[in-house]
Design an enzyme around this catalytic site. Structure first.
Site, PDB file in Angstrom:
ATOM      1  N   GLY A 163       6.903   4.500  -0.219  1.00 54.75           N
ATOM      2  CA  GLY A 163       6.939   4.148   1.117  1.00 54.75           C
ATOM      3  C   GLY A 163       8.013   4.581   1.946  1.00 54.75           C
ATOM      4  O   GLY A 163       8.258   4.039   3.248  1.00 54.75           O
ATOM      5  N   GLN A 164       8.730   5.642   1.491  1.00 55.57           N
ATOM      6  CA  GLN A 164       9.888   6.215   2.428  1.00 55.57           C
ATOM      7  C   GLN A 164       8.977   6.744   3.628  1.00 55.57           C
ATOM      8  O   GLN A 164       7.948   7.503   3.499  1.00 55.57           O
ATOM      9  CB  GLN A 164      10.441   7.360   1.639  1.00 55.57           C
ATOM     10  CG  GLN A 164      11.696   7.849   2.506  1.00 55.57           C
ATOM     11  CD  GLN A 164      12.648   8.830   1.782  1.00 55.57           C
ATOM     12  OE1 GLN A 164      12.077   9.188   0.583  1.00 55.57           O
ATOM     13  NE2 GLN A 164      13.620   9.370   2.503  1.00 55.57           N
ATOM     14  N   SER A 165       9.469   6.506   4.884  1.00 56.29           N
ATOM     15  CA  SER A 165       9.038   6.947   5.936  1.00 56.29           C
ATOM     16  C   SER A 165       9.916   7.862   7.139  1.00 56.29           C
ATOM     17  O   SER A 165       9.396   8.474   7.828  1.00 56.29           O
ATOM     18  CB  SER A 165       8.317   5.841   6.646  1.00 56.29           C
ATOM     19  OG  SER A 165       9.429   4.698   7.325  1.00 56.29           O
ATOM     20  N   HIS A 168      18.501   6.544   2.976  1.00 59.85           N
ATOM     21  CA  HIS A 168      19.075   5.563   3.537  1.00 59.85           C
ATOM     22  C   HIS A 168      18.784   4.111   2.602  1.00 59.85           C
ATOM     23  O   HIS A 168      17.723   4.233   1.807  1.00 59.85           O
ATOM     24  CB  HIS A 168      18.342   4.931   5.045  1.00 59.85           C
ATOM     25  CG  HIS A 168      16.822   4.865   4.857  1.00 59.85           C
ATOM     26  ND1 HIS A 168      16.051   6.337   4.958  1.00 59.85           N
ATOM     27  CD2 HIS A 168      15.988   3.902   4.744  1.00 59.85           C
ATOM     28  CE1 HIS A 168      14.831   5.751   4.952  1.00 59.85           C
ATOM     29  NE2 HIS A 168      14.741   4.394   4.789  1.00 59.85           N
ATOM     30  N   ASN A 182      14.009   3.526  -0.889  1.00 62.88           N
ATOM     31  CA  ASN A 182      12.609   3.864  -1.079  1.00 62.88           C
ATOM     32  C   ASN A 182      12.681   5.488  -1.407  1.00 62.88           C
ATOM     33  O   ASN A 182      13.070   6.199  -0.319  1.00 62.88           O
ATOM     34  CB  ASN A 182      11.618   3.652  -0.017  1.00 62.88           C
ATOM     35  CG  ASN A 182      11.478   2.065   0.285  1.00 62.88           C
ATOM     36  OD1 ASN A 182      11.289   1.466  -0.855  1.00 62.88           O
ATOM     37  ND2 ASN A 182      11.556   1.438   1.312  1.00 62.88           N
ATOM     38  N   ASP A 214      17.673  -2.535  11.193  1.00 66.97           N
ATOM     39  CA  ASP A 214      16.594  -2.061  11.371  1.00 66.97           C
ATOM     40  C   ASP A 214      15.755  -2.432  12.390  1.00 66.97           C
ATOM     41  O   ASP A 214      15.724  -3.653  12.882  1.00 66.97           O
ATOM     42  CB  ASP A 214      15.754  -2.496   9.855  1.00 66.97           C
ATOM     43  CG  ASP A 214      14.456  -1.770   9.585  1.00 66.97           C
ATOM     44  OD1 ASP A 214      14.547  -0.856   8.649  1.00 66.97           O
ATOM     45  OD2 ASP A 214      13.452  -1.600  10.381  1.00 66.97           O
ATOM     46  N   ILE A 215      14.977  -1.506  13.011  1.00 61.56           N
ATOM     47  CA  ILE A 215      14.074  -1.839  14.376  1.00 61.56           C
ATOM     48  C   ILE A 215      13.329  -3.000  14.002  1.00 61.56           C
ATOM     49  O   ILE A 215      12.588  -3.818  14.965  1.00 61.56           O
ATOM     50  CB  ILE A 215      13.643  -0.625  14.818  1.00 61.56           C
ATOM     51  CG1 ILE A 215      13.479  -0.799  16.287  1.00 61.56           C
ATOM     52  CG2 ILE A 215      12.449  -0.016  14.234  1.00 61.56           C
ATOM     53  CD1 ILE A 215      13.289   0.462  17.106  1.00 61.56           C
TER      54      ILE A 215
HETATM   55  P1  5GP Z   1      11.748   3.582   4.823  1.00 63.64           P
HETATM   56  O1  5GP Z   1      10.166   3.172   5.204  1.00 63.64           O
HETATM   57  O2  5GP Z   1      11.818   5.093   5.220  1.00 63.64           O
HETATM   58  O3  5GP Z   1      12.421   3.221   3.580  1.00 63.64           O
HETATM   59  O4  5GP Z   1      12.636   2.858   5.821  1.00 63.64           O
HETATM   60  C1  5GP Z   1      12.522   3.404   6.994  1.00 63.64           C
HETATM   61  C2  5GP Z   1      13.062   2.307   7.984  1.00 63.64           C
HETATM   62  O5  5GP Z   1      13.514   2.620   9.282  1.00 63.64           O
HETATM   63  C3  5GP Z   1      11.946   1.106   8.276  1.00 63.64           C
HETATM   64  O6  5GP Z   1      12.399   0.040   7.742  1.00 63.64           O
HETATM   65  C4  5GP Z   1      12.009   1.167   9.816  1.00 63.64           C
HETATM   66  O7  5GP Z   1      11.608  -0.091  10.442  1.00 63.64           O
HETATM   67  C5  5GP Z   1      13.163   1.734  10.259  1.00 63.64           C
HETATM   68  N1  5GP Z   1      13.215   2.655  11.524  1.00 63.64           N
HETATM   69  C6  5GP Z   1      12.308   3.335  11.969  1.00 63.64           C
HETATM   70  N2  5GP Z   1      12.421   3.933  13.173  1.00 63.64           N
HETATM   71  C7  5GP Z   1      13.710   3.235  13.512  1.00 63.64           C
HETATM   72  C8  5GP Z   1      14.411   3.439  14.614  1.00 63.64           C
HETATM   73  O8  5GP Z   1      14.304   4.085  15.638  1.00 63.64           O
HETATM   74  N3  5GP Z   1      15.617   2.419  14.838  1.00 63.64           N
HETATM   75  C9  5GP Z   1      16.066   1.728  13.664  1.00 63.64           C
HETATM   76  N4  5GP Z   1      16.991   0.945  13.960  1.00 63.64           N
HETATM   77  N5  5GP Z   1      15.318   1.691  12.564  1.00 63.64           N
HETATM   78  C10 5GP Z   1      14.254   2.350  12.480  1.00 63.64           C
END
Ligand code: 5GP
Ligand code: ZN
Length: 113
Positions: free
Chosen positions: A92-94, A99, A86, A30-31
């Protein structure tokens, strides 16, 4: 899907630190890590969320869970870790390519926020 961040990571159009790959599944760091180990595990087929899964995703999602368990061992967190998905905005899914977050390497509180 051309417009999807994680599809671009799969196609190497965006950089990432890949820790596992096979024909159906990719895992990368994760970034913005929320724990010392924070890896995202994704099926290569574009599926928006848990809510969009179909029977044909059964194998890839089963594989993704096995990859989580293997990576937990390989990355040294098998004594305690969490696998989270999520689903939807309220959770909180972004990124809308399904994933699993693999989190570990610190004490994890419960319940999650
Ligand atoms: P969500 O919020 O959808 O459950 O998780 C999305 C995750 O993707 C977040 O933890 C966010 O830090 C990660 N993320 C978003 N953009 C990138 C990216 O460009 N590269 C990587 N490795 N992770 C990312
Ligand atoms: Zn995608």
């Amino acid at each position: 899907m051309t417009d999807c961040l994680f599809c671009k990571i799969i196609k190497r159009e965006l950089p990432s630190e890949i820790v596992y790959e096979d024909d159906d599944v990719l895992a990368f760091r994760d970034i913005k890590p929320q724990a010392p180990v924070h890896v995202l595990i994704i099926p290569k087929r574009h599926i928006a969320s848990l809510d969009d899964l179909t029977k044909e995703d059964e194998n890839a999602m089963g594989r993704a869970m096995l990859v989580a368990s293997k990576l937990a061992r390989d990355l040294g967190i098998s004594e305690g870790y969490r696998v989270v998905t999520n689903c939807g905005k309220d959770a909180g899914q972004s990124v809308f390519h399904i994933h699993m977050h693999l989190l570990g390497g610190r004490s994890l509180g419960w319940p999650p926020g």
